[in-house]
Structures are given as structure tokens and as C-alpha cells.
Design a protein around this motif. Structure first.
Motif, PDB file in Angstrom:
ATOM      1  N   GLU A   1       0.810  -1.217   0.000  1.00  0.00           N
ATOM      2  CA  GLU A   1       0.000   0.000   0.000  1.00  0.00           C
ATOM      3  C   GLU A   1       0.845   1.269   0.000  1.00  0.00           C
ATOM      4  OE1 GLU A   1      -2.558  -0.371   3.351  1.00  0.00           O
ATOM      5  OE2 GLU A   1      -3.476  -2.217   2.609  1.00  0.00           O
ATOM      6  N   GLY A   2       2.155   1.117  -0.033  1.00  0.00           N
ATOM      7  CA  GLY A   2       3.047   2.277  -0.057  1.00  0.00           C
ATOM      8  C   GLY A   2       3.413   2.800   1.313  1.00  0.00           C
ATOM      9  N   ASN A   3       3.003   2.087   2.366  1.00  0.00           N
ATOM     10  CA  ASN A   3       3.361   2.493   3.723  1.00  0.00           C
ATOM     11  C   ASN A   3       4.768   2.010   4.048  1.00  0.00           C
ATOM     12  OD1 ASN A   3       0.765   3.579   4.156  1.00  0.00           O
ATOM     13  ND2 ASN A   3      -0.012   1.548   4.715  1.00  0.00           N
ATOM     14  N   ILE A   4       5.524   2.844   4.713  1.00  0.00           N
ATOM     15  CA  ILE A   4       6.899   2.490   5.065  1.00  0.00           C
ATOM     16  C   ILE A   4       6.884   1.472   6.196  1.00  0.00           C
ATOM     17  CG2 ILE A   4       9.056   3.382   6.016  1.00  0.00           C
ATOM     18  CD1 ILE A   4       8.379   6.010   4.518  1.00  0.00           C
ATOM     19  N   THR A   5       7.559   0.360   5.982  1.00  0.00           N
ATOM     20  CA  THR A   5       7.625  -0.680   7.005  1.00  0.00           C
ATOM     21  C   THR A   5       8.985  -0.737   7.686  1.00  0.00           C
ATOM     22  OG1 THR A   5       8.259  -2.318   5.327  1.00  0.00           O
ATOM     23  CG2 THR A   5       5.912  -2.118   5.850  1.00  0.00           C
ATOM     24  N   LEU A   6      10.028  -0.244   7.000  1.00  0.00           N
ATOM     25  CA  LEU A   6      11.375  -0.344   7.557  1.00  0.00           C
ATOM     26  C   LEU A   6      12.279   0.726   6.956  1.00  0.00           C
ATOM     27  CD1 LEU A   6      13.490  -2.074   9.217  1.00  0.00           C
ATOM     28  CD2 LEU A   6      13.928  -3.282   7.081  1.00  0.00           C
ATOM     29  N   ILE A   7      13.048   1.370   7.821  1.00  0.00           N
ATOM     30  CA  ILE A   7      14.108   2.274   7.374  1.00  0.00           C
ATOM     31  C   ILE A   7      15.391   1.776   8.015  1.00  0.00           C
ATOM     32  CG2 ILE A   7      14.998   4.630   7.373  1.00  0.00           C
ATOM     33  CD1 ILE A   7      12.166   5.638   7.516  1.00  0.00           C
ATOM     34  N   LYS A   8      16.338   1.387   7.166  1.00  0.00           N
ATOM     35  CA  LYS A   8      17.562   0.758   7.667  1.00  0.00           C
ATOM     36  C   LYS A   8      18.774   1.478   7.097  1.00  0.00           C
ATOM     37  CE  LYS A   8      18.708  -3.223   5.958  1.00  0.00           C
ATOM     38  NZ  LYS A   8      18.763  -4.652   5.579  1.00  0.00           N
ATOM     39  N   ALA A   9      19.761   1.740   7.956  1.00  0.00           N
ATOM     40  CA  ALA A   9      20.992   2.407   7.534  1.00  0.00           C
ATOM     41  C   ALA A   9      22.109   1.381   7.358  1.00  0.00           C
ATOM     42  CB  ALA A   9      21.402   3.447   8.562  1.00  0.00           C
TER      43      ALA A   9
END
Length: 195
Positions: free
Chosen positions: A42-50
Motif C-alpha cells: 500500500e506504499g506504507n513504510i515498514t522499515l528504514i535501515k541504515a
């Protein structure tokens, strides 16, 4: 004279640190390669990883190059006219020159600061800063003084489009960075990772 020397060397050190950060980040820091954003159907952010390993490499390069550039300018020094001490524009450039030198002491520490803020409906602005902190000994004939030089400059600003979860986002950037001893003659193999 020591106050003038402190100000001149602080300005020179900040110039060196800023140039080093910009030079290294321009050739190595690409947001899409370092920050991985995963979304659901659905375009929702599930993970932001560096990519902490890549960020640590950049931080290490910045620390080592800053140390070398500070040592180089510190050994040569800068010349300050003694007329500076009178705080008079007419006399400022007159009189014999005094050579001011500097020497990095303690640690040169680099770390990242990450900042998220709302930028509209389903949009989040993400900024990443690099902070460099070091102590310098400013040396004039017969006197010396220690100063702390600390500066942070933004290296990335991106708008992330998509709904971000209500929970706090933690990229773990507190552990990304580097810390090396700044003493003259210190072996680079004794570098230690920033904790």
C-alpha cells in the motif's frame, strides 16, 4: 594575543573540518545507497535501515583526513600581526608577525545525527548531519591554550513519501561514527570505534 590566536585557529580548524566532510561525503555518501527504505503493497513504510558499515567508513575517512590536515596546518602555523591586539582597524595589519601553531590533542570524534520532521501529509523530511569534535592546543611563543572545536554540517536532506509508523524511528546512527586519537605520532592501528 592568545585570544586572537584562539579565534584564528578555531576558524582555520572549522574550515579544514568542513572541507574534509564535504569532500568525503560528496564522493562517498549517496542517500539511496546508505539508507534503505522498504514499503508494503500500500506504499506504507515498514522499515528504514541504515548501512552502518558504509557510514562508519565515511566517518573514519573524515576523522583520519581531518587529523592529517590539522597536523599539516598546525606544523606550519599562521602568522598574525601584533597590531591585532590593539583592536584598531588602522593598526591591525602592522607590527611584527607572531607565528601561531596548533596541535590536535585527545581524540578526533565523528558521529552522525539523524532528524525526522513532518513535511506535509504522508511526507517526512529526513536530515543527516555529520558532527566532528576535537580539542586543539593553540601555541604562541611562551604561551599555549586548549580549545574545543565542534561543528556539524548537514550532508543529506530527503523527503520520504509514504505513511511512517507512529512508533519512533531509530536508525541506530548513535553507533555510527569513528573516534581516533589525535596525538602526534599515534599509530593509526590504535584507532578505536566510536561507542
Amino acid at each position: 594575543m592568545l585570544n586572537v590566536a584562539d579565534g584564528e585557529m578555531r576558524a582555520k580548524a572549522l574550515e579544514i573540518v568542513n572541507k574534509t566532510i564535504v569532500d568525503n561525503c560528496m564522493k562517498s555518501f549517496k542517500y539511496e545507497d546508505i539508507i534503505n527504505i522498504q514499503k508494503d503493497n500500500e506504499g506504507n513504510i515498514t522499515l528504514i535501515k541504515a548501512d552502518t558499515l558504509q557510514m562508519n567508513k565515511i566517518a573514519c575517512d573524515v576523522a583520519l583526513e581531518s587529523q592529517q590536515r590539522l597536523k599539516d596546518i598546525g606544523n606550519v602555523g599562521i602568522k598574525v600581526p601584533t597590531g591585532y591586539i590593539f583592536k584598531n582597524n588602522i593598526l591591525a595589519y602592522f607590527g611584527p608577525n607572531v607565528t601561531v601553531k596548533m596541535q590536535p590533542i585527545g581524540y578526533i570524534e565523528t558521529k552522525y545525527i539523524s532528524d525526522f520532521e513532518s513535511a506535509g501529509i504522508n511526507q517526512t523530511r529526513h536530515r543527516i548531519y555529520v558532527q566532528v569534535k576535537t580539542n586543539l592546543r593553540v601555541i604562541i611563543p611562551l604561551r599555549s591554550n586548549e580549545i574545543e572545536v565542534k561543528n556539524e554540517i548537514p550532508i543529506s536532506e530527503t523527503i520520504i513519501v509514504g505513511k511512517i509508523p507512529e512508533t519512533s524511528i531509530n536508525l541506530g546512527l548513535d553507533n555510527a561514527g569513528f573516534r581516533i586519537r589525535a596525538e602526534a605520532g599515534e599509530d593509526f592501528n590504535k584507532s578505536e570505534k566510536h561507542k
